[in-house]
Design an enzyme around this catalytic site. Structure first.
Site, PDB file in Angstrom:
ATOM      1  N   GLU A  27      64.755  94.991 132.637  1.00 25.74           N
ATOM      2  CA  GLU A  27      65.030  96.437 132.551  1.00 25.74           C
ATOM      3  C   GLU A  27      64.053  97.226 133.418  1.00 25.74           C
ATOM      4  O   GLU A  27      63.042  96.701 133.897  1.00 25.74           O
ATOM      5  CB  GLU A  27      64.951  96.910 131.113  1.00 25.74           C
ATOM      6  CG  GLU A  27      63.559  96.763 130.509  1.00 25.74           C
ATOM      7  CD  GLU A  27      63.247  97.845 129.494  1.00 25.74           C
ATOM      8  OE1 GLU A  27      63.375  99.037 129.839  1.00 25.74           O
ATOM      9  OE2 GLU A  27      62.854  97.485 128.366  1.00 25.74           O
ATOM     10  N   LYS A  88      66.215 108.423 132.405  1.00 25.66           N
ATOM     11  CA  LYS A  88      66.167 107.271 131.491  1.00 25.66           C
ATOM     12  C   LYS A  88      67.586 107.053 130.991  1.00 25.66           C
ATOM     13  O   LYS A  88      68.110 107.846 130.222  1.00 25.66           O
ATOM     14  CB  LYS A  88      65.215 107.582 130.328  1.00 25.66           C
ATOM     15  CG  LYS A  88      65.170 106.543 129.237  1.00 25.66           C
ATOM     16  CD  LYS A  88      64.276 107.015 128.089  1.00 25.66           C
ATOM     17  CE  LYS A  88      64.528 106.183 126.837  1.00 25.66           C
ATOM     18  NZ  LYS A  88      63.786 106.728 125.672  1.00 25.66           N
ATOM     19  N   VAL A 108      67.240  99.198 127.433  1.00 25.00           N
ATOM     20  CA  VAL A 108      67.802  97.926 126.968  1.00 25.00           C
ATOM     21  C   VAL A 108      69.329  98.029 126.922  1.00 25.00           C
ATOM     22  O   VAL A 108      70.039  97.149 127.421  1.00 25.00           O
ATOM     23  CB  VAL A 108      67.219  97.546 125.585  1.00 25.00           C
ATOM     24  CG1 VAL A 108      68.012  96.407 124.950  1.00 25.00           C
ATOM     25  CG2 VAL A 108      65.750  97.171 125.721  1.00 25.00           C
ATOM     26  N   ASP A 140      67.501 109.709 114.436  1.00 24.97           N
ATOM     27  CA  ASP A 140      67.147 109.060 115.693  1.00 24.97           C
ATOM     28  C   ASP A 140      67.200 107.540 115.552  1.00 24.97           C
ATOM     29  O   ASP A 140      66.290 106.912 115.008  1.00 24.97           O
ATOM     30  CB  ASP A 140      65.743 109.510 116.145  1.00 24.97           C
ATOM     31  CG  ASP A 140      65.407 109.040 117.544  1.00 24.97           C
ATOM     32  OD1 ASP A 140      66.142 108.194 118.096  1.00 24.97           O
ATOM     33  OD2 ASP A 140      64.397 109.505 118.097  1.00 24.97           O
ATOM     34  N   SER A 142      68.094 104.233 118.036  1.00 25.96           N
ATOM     35  CA  SER A 142      68.316 103.866 119.440  1.00 25.96           C
ATOM     36  C   SER A 142      69.709 103.281 119.668  1.00 25.96           C
ATOM     37  O   SER A 142      70.207 102.483 118.868  1.00 25.96           O
ATOM     38  CB  SER A 142      67.263 102.855 119.883  1.00 25.96           C
ATOM     39  OG  SER A 142      67.529 102.430 121.208  1.00 25.96           O
ATOM     40  N   ALA A 143      70.295 103.661 120.793  1.00 25.83           N
ATOM     41  CA  ALA A 143      71.585 103.080 121.210  1.00 25.83           C
ATOM     42  C   ALA A 143      71.457 101.587 121.504  1.00 25.83           C
ATOM     43  O   ALA A 143      72.468 100.886 121.612  1.00 25.83           O
ATOM     44  CB  ALA A 143      72.110 103.814 122.442  1.00 25.83           C
ATOM     45  N   ASP A 144      70.216 101.082 121.606  1.00 23.20           N
ATOM     46  CA  ASP A 144      70.015  99.639 121.832  1.00 23.20           C
ATOM     47  C   ASP A 144      70.662  98.815 120.711  1.00 23.20           C
ATOM     48  O   ASP A 144      71.173  97.717 120.966  1.00 23.20           O
ATOM     49  CB  ASP A 144      68.516  99.295 121.864  1.00 23.20           C
ATOM     50  CG  ASP A 144      67.793  99.867 123.076  1.00 23.20           C
ATOM     51  OD1 ASP A 144      68.460 100.415 123.980  1.00 23.20           O
ATOM     52  OD2 ASP A 144      66.547  99.763 123.110  1.00 23.20           O
ATOM     53  N   LYS A 161      59.169  97.972 118.448  1.00 19.96           N
ATOM     54  CA  LYS A 161      57.848  98.599 118.465  1.00 19.96           C
ATOM     55  C   LYS A 161      57.436  99.094 117.077  1.00 19.96           C
ATOM     56  O   LYS A 161      58.256  99.624 116.330  1.00 19.96           O
ATOM     57  CB  LYS A 161      57.847  99.755 119.472  1.00 19.96           C
ATOM     58  CG  LYS A 161      57.918  99.251 120.902  1.00 19.96           C
ATOM     59  CD  LYS A 161      58.079 100.381 121.888  1.00 19.96           C
ATOM     60  CE  LYS A 161      59.509 100.789 122.051  1.00 19.96           C
ATOM     61  NZ  LYS A 161      60.298  99.961 122.961  1.00 19.96           N
TER      62      LYS A 161
HETATM   63  N1  PSU Z   1      59.836  98.277 125.568  1.00 21.91           N
HETATM   64  C1  PSU Z   1      58.660  98.575 126.182  1.00 21.91           C
HETATM   65  N2  PSU Z   1      58.583  99.760 126.854  1.00 21.91           N
HETATM   66  C2  PSU Z   1      59.659 100.606 126.959  1.00 21.91           C
HETATM   67  C3  PSU Z   1      60.876 100.267 126.322  1.00 21.91           C
HETATM   68  C4  PSU Z   1      60.911  99.094 125.635  1.00 21.91           C
HETATM   69  O1  PSU Z   1      57.702  97.790 126.139  1.00 21.91           O
HETATM   70  O2  PSU Z   1      59.525 101.632 127.601  1.00 21.91           O
HETATM   71  C5  PSU Z   1      62.104 101.155 126.476  1.00 21.91           C
HETATM   72  C6  PSU Z   1      63.356 100.268 126.537  1.00 21.91           C
HETATM   73  O3  PSU Z   1      64.031 100.564 127.737  1.00 21.91           O
HETATM   74  C7  PSU Z   1      64.186 100.676 125.340  1.00 21.91           C
HETATM   75  C8  PSU Z   1      63.769 102.104 125.206  1.00 21.91           C
HETATM   76  O4  PSU Z   1      65.551 100.497 125.536  1.00 21.91           O
HETATM   77  O5  PSU Z   1      62.365 102.057 125.403  1.00 21.91           O
HETATM   78  C9  PSU Z   1      64.162 102.677 123.848  1.00 21.91           C
HETATM   79  O6  PSU Z   1      64.275 104.061 123.969  1.00 21.91           O
HETATM   80  P1  PSU Z   1      64.976 104.901 122.805  1.00 21.91           P
HETATM   81  O7  PSU Z   1      64.096 104.685 121.605  1.00 21.91           O
HETATM   82  O8  PSU Z   1      64.965 106.329 123.309  1.00 21.91           O
HETATM   83  O9  PSU Z   1      66.351 104.353 122.632  1.00 21.91           O
HETATM   84 MN    MN Z   2      66.258 107.892 120.302  1.00 25.03          MN
END
Ligand code: PSU
Ligand code: MN
Length: 306
Positions: A27, A88, A108, A140, A142-144, A161
């Site tokens: 990614e 992003k 992701v 909130d 994530s779409a992941d 995380k």
């Molecule tokens: N893992 C990391 N650093 C990052 C991310 C993941 O070590 O920056 C990113 C990935 O691209 C993941 C995104 O898809 O953070 C999630 O963002 P959000 O919570 O807005 O969906």
């Molecule tokens: Mn989000």
């Protein structure tokens, strides 16, 4: 560079794909929004080198001037890492960037979509997005997580995380039918720490076993991906108690300043870096490298079996 209707492959990725050699998707949000310059560029290069050393081809995925790139040439990677205006991109806006000629990095979710499109079945990241703390109010999520339930790509991560609500993240994955596999461990890893204290629903101990599992899912017509939780190497882990204190501070600040939407994860990662005086970044780099190595071995096992 080959010209496809929907995406461009770099020379080496195009060659590997047509020869049926193992390819690992990588990614780019971690490059533009997850790490500061120049560590982001150094890490991206190191991770590609690790995949190559394992005998697989790295395909870093990003959108450059409205074109979806599967594999970046060295100069393209360098330029992307220096930009501070990249979008992003996730499922909601990947097509928007392509249709309007924008430049953006893929999360992701968007990386999985692009990998599947190119016929790449294995992907290495740091940690996936998940259910945020306070999601009952903020909604909130994530779409992941939704993407993992839809798109047939094996995602190698160090878990989710520790800034997230990990029990709820695991619940949503279970609800959506996403297999969560501890690699060589019985616990779900917590990114900077090896254990979240939560059980991983499934466990596998070899790249070959992971490849066979995904093959069986495909034979049964079960779509979607697998989430692999590969704990950060012991020497690089940060103890849970240390991380928890930083997370509490960073989350408090995010709430106080009203940060929302796409900005939440980059803000929290940035604050974790500052609060830990760079230690969180060192750990983040180590776990991405370790995930890339495992992903290359899984891709090799998949290629050997097909
Ligand atoms: N893992 C990391 N650093 C990052 C991310 C993941 O070590 O920056 C990113 C990935 O691209 C993941 C995104 O898809 O953070 C999630 O963002 P959000 O919570 O807005 O969906
Ligand atoms: Mn989000």
């Amino acid at each position: 560079m080959q010209n496809h209707a929907l995406f461009h492959t770099s020379q080496s990725v195009g060659a590997a794909l047509s020869a049926g050699r193992p390819v690992v998707a990588l990614e780019s949000t971690i490059i533009t929004h997850g790490m500061p310059f120049p560590e982001n560029l150094e890490t991206a290069r190191d991770v590609e080198a690790i995949v190559r050393a394992e005998g697989a081809e790295p395909a870093t995925i990003a959108v450059l001037d409205g074109q979806l790139h599967i594999g970046l040439e060295a100069g393209e990677l360098d330029q992307l890492a220096r930009r501070d205006d990249a979008m992003k991109l996730s499922r909601a806006d990947l097509a928007f960037a392509l249709a309007t000629g924008r430049t953006g990095s893929t999360t992701v979710a968007a990386t999985m979509i692009a990998a599947a499109l190119a016929g790449i079945g294995v992907f290495a990241t740091g940690g996936i997005g998940g259910v945020h703390q306070g999601a009952a109010d903020s909604f909130d999520i994530s779409a992941d997580l939704e993407e993992l339930s839809r798109t047939a790509v094996i995602v190698v991560s160090a878990g989710a995380k520790a800034i997230l609500d990990l029990p709820k993240t695991l619940e949503v994955l279970e609800t959506k039918g996403v297999p969560v596999v501890g690699y060589g461990c019985d616990v779900f890893p917590a990114f900077w720490s090896r254990s979240s204290g939560l059980r991983a629903p499934l466990r596998l101990d070899t790249p070959e076993a992971i490849a066979s599992f995904q093959t069986m899912r495909a034979r049964l017509g079960i779509g979607g991906g697998i989430l692999i939780g590969n704990p950060v190497p012991e020497a690089d882990e940060i103890q849970t108690e240390v991380i928890e204190a930083y997370v509490a501070t960073a989350l408090g600040e995010a709430r106080a300043t009203g940060i929302s939407g796409k900005a939440v994860t980059p803000f929290l990662l940035g604050r974790m870096f500052e609060l830990s005086q760079g230690q969180s970044l060192k750990t983040n780099i180590a776990l991405v490298q370790s995930n890339a190595r495992l992903a290359a071995r899984i891709a090799t096992a998949m290629a050997a079996a097909s």
